[in-house]
Design a protein around this motif. Structure first.
Motif: not given
Length: 190
Positions: A33, A37-38, A40-41, A48, A52
């Motif tokens: 991640r 990605a982090q 994004a949720g 999620a 993410s």
């Protein structure tokens, strides 16, 4: 734990821990991640998204290295010891994903024998969990029919199937699904 990891820990004992960068999904797959990605949720649960989750790891050597160096701390937070750095793992479900072997034995997603199940649990979504001497794990979706047959035939002894709520499992079985969320909460309370 790999000898090279032990040597790195001895050489650099005070490397800061890493949170949010590695996830384990419901099928025993590892996800890297990055910052996008982090942002994004969360890895799993409410909020999620596919973005993410991050990037699915496919390199067999890296996956094996993570598996050999995967363990929990005293607070039930699971991590991968990457040389001197502890990389805490975001869990989609449980710390272990069980795979049934052709002979009926259970192994973890990392290939470790799990021992004989002691409890069988079914959550509100119909997911099957087994508690073993290693701890609690989710049965891989492809292996649920085999596990159901083993339970029905009493291959692991007489074991009733208990109904549970998935959200109760971390506290009941002593694991943390999101060390990153817990670390953020601790930082905010200081």
């Amino acid at each position: 734990m790999d000898e090279s990891v032990k040597a790195a820990l001895a050489k650099w004992p005070n490397v800061p821990h890493c949170y949010g960068w590695l996830g384990l999904d419901e099928r025993g797959r590892w996800w890297m991640r990055d910052l996008a990605a982090q942002a994004a949720g969360p890895f799993a649960g409410s909020g999620a998204t596919p973005e993410s989750r991050g990037t699915l790891l496919r390199h067999e050597g890296l996956i094996a290295f993570i598996g050999r160096n995967y363990e929990a701390d005293a607070e039930g937070q699971w991590f991968f010891q990457n040389g001197p750095q502890r990389v805490y793992v975001e869990l989609a479900a449980t710390p272990w994903i069980w795979r049934l072997q052709p002979d009926g034995r259970l192994h973890t997603h990392t290939g470790v024998p799990a021992g004989t199940p002691q409890q069988a649990l079914l959550d509100e979504q119909g997911r099957l969990y087994l508690a073993t001497p290693l701890g609690l794990g989710l049965v891989h979706s492809q292996d649920v029919p085999l596990a159901a047959q083993a339970l029905e035939e009493g291959r692991w002894g007489a074991m009733p199937l208990h109904q549970v709520q998935a959200d109760e499992l971390p506290q009941r079985y002593g694991f943390v699904r999101s060390p990153a969320r817990q670390a953020s909460a601790c930082s905010a309370n200081r």
